[in-house]
Structures are given as C-alpha cells and as structure tokens.
Write an enzyme that holds these catalytic residues in place. Structure first.
Site, PDB file in Angstrom:
ATOM      1  N   SER A  72       0.795  -1.212  -0.175  1.00 27.74           N
ATOM      2  CA  SER A  72       0.110   0.102   0.173  1.00 27.74           C
ATOM      3  C   SER A  72       0.882   1.313   0.068  1.00 27.74           C
ATOM      4  O   SER A  72       1.545   1.526   1.036  1.00 27.74           O
ATOM      5  CB  SER A  72      -0.975  -0.030   1.138  1.00 27.74           C
ATOM      6  OG  SER A  72      -1.568   1.424   1.450  1.00 27.74           O
ATOM      7  N   HIS A  80      -1.055  -1.209  -4.378  1.00 30.66           N
ATOM      8  CA  HIS A  80      -2.455  -0.994  -3.608  1.00 30.66           C
ATOM      9  C   HIS A  80      -2.481   0.360  -3.517  1.00 30.66           C
ATOM     10  O   HIS A  80      -1.584   0.997  -2.749  1.00 30.66           O
ATOM     11  CB  HIS A  80      -2.538  -1.927  -2.475  1.00 30.66           C
ATOM     12  CG  HIS A  80      -3.598  -1.760  -1.678  1.00 30.66           C
ATOM     13  ND1 HIS A  80      -4.881  -2.388  -1.946  1.00 30.66           N
ATOM     14  CD2 HIS A  80      -4.039  -0.933  -0.657  1.00 30.66           C
ATOM     15  CE1 HIS A  80      -5.827  -2.172  -1.212  1.00 30.66           C
ATOM     16  NE2 HIS A  80      -5.590  -1.245  -0.455  1.00 30.66           N
ATOM     17  N   ASP A 120      -4.579   3.476  -1.949  1.00 31.66           N
ATOM     18  CA  ASP A 120      -5.861   3.804  -0.928  1.00 31.66           C
ATOM     19  C   ASP A 120      -6.390   5.250  -1.312  1.00 31.66           C
ATOM     20  O   ASP A 120      -5.781   6.094  -0.937  1.00 31.66           O
ATOM     21  CB  ASP A 120      -5.359   3.860   0.328  1.00 31.66           C
ATOM     22  CG  ASP A 120      -5.119   2.186   0.847  1.00 31.66           C
ATOM     23  OD1 ASP A 120      -6.270   1.366   0.744  1.00 31.66           O
ATOM     24  OD2 ASP A 120      -3.910   2.017   1.076  1.00 31.66           O
ATOM     25  N   MET A 160      -8.964   8.185  -0.223  1.00 33.01           N
ATOM     26  CA  MET A 160      -9.678   8.495   0.902  1.00 33.01           C
ATOM     27  C   MET A 160     -10.166   9.682   0.724  1.00 33.01           C
ATOM     28  O   MET A 160      -9.449  10.852  -0.021  1.00 33.01           O
ATOM     29  CB  MET A 160      -8.958   8.305   2.175  1.00 33.01           C
ATOM     30  CG  MET A 160      -8.459   7.032   2.450  1.00 33.01           C
ATOM     31  SD  MET A 160      -7.371   7.094   3.990  1.00 33.01           S
ATOM     32  CE  MET A 160      -6.742   5.604   4.030  1.00 33.01           C
ATOM     33  N   HIS A 208      -8.244   1.063  -4.102  1.00 32.74           N
ATOM     34  CA  HIS A 208      -9.317   0.629  -2.918  1.00 32.74           C
ATOM     35  C   HIS A 208      -9.986   1.883  -2.672  1.00 32.74           C
ATOM     36  O   HIS A 208      -9.322   3.057  -2.160  1.00 32.74           O
ATOM     37  CB  HIS A 208      -8.535   0.132  -1.882  1.00 32.74           C
ATOM     38  CG  HIS A 208      -9.275  -0.061  -0.673  1.00 32.74           C
ATOM     39  ND1 HIS A 208      -8.519  -0.152   0.633  1.00 32.74           N
ATOM     40  CD2 HIS A 208     -10.757   0.223  -0.166  1.00 32.74           C
ATOM     41  CE1 HIS A 208      -9.514  -0.281   1.813  1.00 32.74           C
ATOM     42  NE2 HIS A 208     -10.747  -0.237   1.029  1.00 32.74           N
ATOM     43  N   MET A 260     -12.158   4.426  -0.822  1.00 32.57           N
ATOM     44  CA  MET A 260     -12.635   4.800   0.529  1.00 32.57           C
ATOM     45  C   MET A 260     -13.464   5.973   0.346  1.00 32.57           C
ATOM     46  O   MET A 260     -12.971   6.997   0.966  1.00 32.57           O
ATOM     47  CB  MET A 260     -11.812   4.507   1.647  1.00 32.57           C
ATOM     48  CG  MET A 260     -11.404   3.212   1.955  1.00 32.57           C
ATOM     49  SD  MET A 260      -9.858   3.032   2.842  1.00 32.57           S
ATOM     50  CE  MET A 260      -8.676   3.312   1.539  1.00 32.57           C
ATOM     51  N   MET A 313     -11.630  -5.975   5.182  1.00 29.85           N
ATOM     52  CA  MET A 313     -10.744  -4.709   5.987  1.00 29.85           C
ATOM     53  C   MET A 313     -10.294  -5.441   7.212  1.00 29.85           C
ATOM     54  O   MET A 313     -11.259  -6.094   8.028  1.00 29.85           O
ATOM     55  CB  MET A 313     -11.538  -3.655   6.240  1.00 29.85           C
ATOM     56  CG  MET A 313     -11.622  -2.801   5.172  1.00 29.85           C
ATOM     57  SD  MET A 313     -10.272  -2.051   4.327  1.00 29.85           S
ATOM     58  CE  MET A 313      -9.177  -1.411   5.886  1.00 29.85           C
ATOM     59  N   GLY A 320      -9.157   4.097   6.872  1.00 32.36           N
ATOM     60  CA  GLY A 320      -8.781   5.447   7.105  1.00 32.36           C
ATOM     61  C   GLY A 320      -7.224   5.813   7.337  1.00 32.36           C
ATOM     62  O   GLY A 320      -6.910   6.734   6.919  1.00 32.36           O
ATOM     63  N   PHE A 321      -6.558   4.666   8.068  1.00 30.39           N
ATOM     64  CA  PHE A 321      -5.025   5.115   8.491  1.00 30.39           C
ATOM     65  C   PHE A 321      -4.322   3.724   8.245  1.00 30.39           C
ATOM     66  O   PHE A 321      -4.891   2.600   8.429  1.00 30.39           O
ATOM     67  CB  PHE A 321      -5.278   5.259   9.848  1.00 30.39           C
ATOM     68  CG  PHE A 321      -5.975   6.721  10.089  1.00 30.39           C
ATOM     69  CD1 PHE A 321      -5.598   7.849   9.989  1.00 30.39           C
ATOM     70  CD2 PHE A 321      -7.488   6.427  10.517  1.00 30.39           C
ATOM     71  CE1 PHE A 321      -6.435   9.129  10.137  1.00 30.39           C
ATOM     72  CE2 PHE A 321      -8.306   7.516  10.800  1.00 30.39           C
ATOM     73  CZ  PHE A 321      -7.751   8.937  10.524  1.00 30.39           C
ATOM     74  N   GLY A 374      -1.024   1.662   9.690  1.00 34.88           N
ATOM     75  CA  GLY A 374      -0.068   1.476  10.825  1.00 34.88           C
ATOM     76  C   GLY A 374      -1.162   0.955  11.837  1.00 34.88           C
ATOM     77  O   GLY A 374      -0.691   1.171  13.101  1.00 34.88           O
ATOM     78  N   ASP A 376      -6.723  -6.584   4.386  1.00 36.46           N
ATOM     79  CA  ASP A 376      -5.983  -5.322   4.162  1.00 36.46           C
ATOM     80  C   ASP A 376      -6.129  -4.554   5.455  1.00 36.46           C
ATOM     81  O   ASP A 376      -7.087  -4.354   6.340  1.00 36.46           O
ATOM     82  CB  ASP A 376      -6.562  -4.327   3.170  1.00 36.46           C
ATOM     83  CG  ASP A 376      -6.244  -3.187   3.001  1.00 36.46           C
ATOM     84  OD1 ASP A 376      -5.187  -2.551   3.593  1.00 36.46           O
ATOM     85  OD2 ASP A 376      -6.874  -2.068   2.340  1.00 36.46           O
ATOM     86  N   GLY A 377      -4.937  -4.349   6.138  1.00 36.20           N
ATOM     87  CA  GLY A 377      -4.688  -3.730   7.340  1.00 36.20           C
ATOM     88  C   GLY A 377      -4.096  -4.384   8.488  1.00 36.20           C
ATOM     89  O   GLY A 377      -4.478  -5.500   8.914  1.00 36.20           O
ATOM     90  N   SER A 394       2.568  -0.296   6.119  1.00 36.19           N
ATOM     91  CA  SER A 394       4.063   0.075   7.130  1.00 36.19           C
ATOM     92  C   SER A 394       4.768  -1.033   6.954  1.00 36.19           C
ATOM     93  O   SER A 394       6.295  -0.884   7.038  1.00 36.19           O
ATOM     94  CB  SER A 394       3.551   0.468   8.275  1.00 36.19           C
ATOM     95  OG  SER A 394       2.130  -0.283   8.923  1.00 36.19           O
TER      96      SER A 394
HETATM   97  C1  DX5 Z   1      -6.376   1.347   5.257  1.00 41.06           C
HETATM   98  C2  DX5 Z   1      -5.887   1.064   3.951  1.00 41.06           C
HETATM   99  C3  DX5 Z   1      -4.886   0.068   4.150  1.00 41.06           C
HETATM  100  C4  DX5 Z   1      -3.384   0.502   4.792  1.00 41.06           C
HETATM  101  C5  DX5 Z   1      -2.993  -0.643   5.253  1.00 41.06           C
HETATM  102  O1  DX5 Z   1      -7.507   2.225   5.211  1.00 41.06           O
HETATM  103  O2  DX5 Z   1      -6.862   0.615   3.598  1.00 41.06           O
HETATM  104  O3  DX5 Z   1      -4.535  -0.279   2.794  1.00 41.06           O
HETATM  105  O4  DX5 Z   1      -2.763   1.354   4.065  1.00 41.06           O
HETATM  106  O5  DX5 Z   1      -1.528   0.022   5.878  1.00 41.06           O
HETATM  107  P1  DX5 Z   1      -0.903  -1.175   6.825  1.00 41.06           P
HETATM  108  O6  DX5 Z   1      -0.311  -2.264   6.359  1.00 41.06           O
HETATM  109  O7  DX5 Z   1      -0.076  -0.133   7.617  1.00 41.06           O
HETATM  110  O8  DX5 Z   1      -1.991  -1.435   8.001  1.00 41.06           O
HETATM  111 ZN    ZN Z   2      -6.523  -0.322   1.343  1.00 38.25          ZN
END
Ligand code: DX5
Ligand code: ZN
Length: 222
Positions: free
Chosen positions: A10, A35, A37, A39, A68, A70, A139, A144-145, A147, A175-176, A198
């Site tokens: 990502s 990937h 993201d 948002m 992806h 969001m 998910m 949203g974030f 890490g 994912d996440g 991350s």
């Molecule tokens: C969160 C994203 C993820 C995120 C994953 O909303 O959809 O793709 O970037 O990041 P890590 O691997 O750091 O959880």
């Molecule tokens: Zn994602």
C-alpha cells in the site's frame, strides 16, 4: 481452484515526495500489485490522494493498480479511475445503496470488480453479488489509516468468505495490519492477496520485507 499468493504494497505508507521511485522500487522488490488507497474525508476520517496522483505514477510501473476506493459516493468517479489506470476497482459495500449496480459499472468499464467490507460488516452482504466479483477485500482494521493493529476477529470472516466463494475465481484480499507475523493466519483462513503498507515501506529493504511476508504465508488452495 488454486489462487496464487500476491503481495500488494500500500503506497499510503510510501514517501509521497518520491512516489514514482517508490513504485519502481516495490516492483523491483517483487510486489504483485500496487495497492492504492483513495480516501475522501467523508466515508473515512482521512484524506489521502486522488486521480492526478494515480495518473502520474501509472507511467512508472507495469504492475496492476489495485485501487481501493474509500469514498462515497463512488459511482460518479468509476470511469475516471478506470481512465487513470486502475486495473482492479474496489468499492465499499457500505459506501452506496446499489452495490450490484456499482459492480456492473466497473466490469462494463473493462476492469476487475472488487468489494470491500468494513470490520463490522457481515460477509452475508455480498452473498447475492458473487457472480459480479473478481476480488473481495476484507478490512482487517477500520479503514482510514495505515499502521493500525490487525483485528483478529476478521480471520473468521475470511474463512466464511472462502466457503461462500468456493469454486469461483475470486481473490480474497486482507488489508490492514498485515505483516510477516500474521500472514500465515490470514492465508490459512483463505486470503490470497495480502496488502501491507507499513510492514513494507518502514523497512530499509523492501525485497526482504516482501519475502518475509511471503514466507509467513502459505500457498492457498480454495
Ligand atoms: C487502510 C488502508 C490500508 C492501509 C494498510 O484504510 O486500506 O491499505 O494502508 O496499511 P498498514 O499495512 O500499515 O496497516
Ligand atoms: Zn487499502
């Protein structure tokens, strides 16, 4: 049906000032997808980047773009994401009232159609759209974030979805909060596409980080 393991870094966790180089670096390091993201600060409480960024990195790699979304609404923007270079377009089941229509629209653009489910959304919401899907993104954190910590209850949801899709050519993406330590548990449950932000971009050696996730995972047979 064998669904090969794919690693999807990502770029939310990449250095945005050097995004072209970052995308080239993950390709050289053995990534399968990029990937991406997107948002909107409305569907999720964060704003990342949009179309011009996707267009400008498209020329830096041949890897498929796993976009992806969001965002809500998503339907008015599907064509522009397709034109910007998306190969897979994933919408959230929670982001609109007409999921079946959104998935049809993505395929009509000639792209692979994905659906994403927030942690609290049951697998059953997609039981009547399976024939319209190329990918199901589970998910494993709240979107949203980057890490955040992996939510263990999502392993059971992945397993339920694996049962639902049996025999169909649909990827299951986790994912996440994914890294080498939990790649095994999610692949054993049925995921074959692993997103990692991350865990890859915070490493000084992207190839080693991707290899560690691959070795934590298993080859998945559905
Ligand atoms: C969160 C994203 C993820 C995120 C994953 O909303 O959809 O793709 O970037 O990041 P890590 O691997 O750091 O959880
Ligand atoms: Zn994602």
């Amino acid at each position: 049906m064998i669904r090969p393991l794919k690693i999807a870094p990502s770029i939310l966790a990449a250095d945005f000032a050097r995004l072209g180089e970052e995308v080239k670096a993950i390709e050289a390091a053995g990534a399968d997808f990029v990937h991406i993201d997107v948002m909107d600060g409305h569907f999720v409480p964060n704003i990342s980047f949009g179309l011009p960024v996707i267009q400008s990195i498209r020329k830096h790699t041949k890897l498929p773009f796993d976009v992806h979304l969001m965002i809500a609404p998503a339907d008015p923007y599907l064509k522009t994401f397709a034109d910007a270079g998306a190969d897979i377009i994933t919408v959230h089941a929670e982001a609109g009232l007409h999921l079946d229509r959104s998935l049809q629209a993505i395929r009509a653009l000639g792209k692979k159609a994905g659906v994403s489910l927030n942690p609290a959304t049951p697998a059953s919401v997609i039981s009547h759209v399976l024939d319209r899907l190329d990918l199901i993104l589970v998910m494993t954190v709240n979107p949203g974030f980057g890490g955040q910590s992996f939510i263990p209850a999502m392993v059971e949801k992945i397993a339920q979805i694996r049962e639902m899709i049996r025999g169909r050519n649909i990827d299951i993406e986790a994912d996440g909060g994914i890294g080498a330590a939990n790649a095994g548990v999610v692949t054993r449950a049925g995921a074959n596409v692993l997103v990692a932000g991350s865990a890859i971009f915070s490493s000084p050696d992207y190839a080693a980080a991707i290899k560690a996730i691959r070795s934590g995972a298993l080859s998945v047979a559905a």
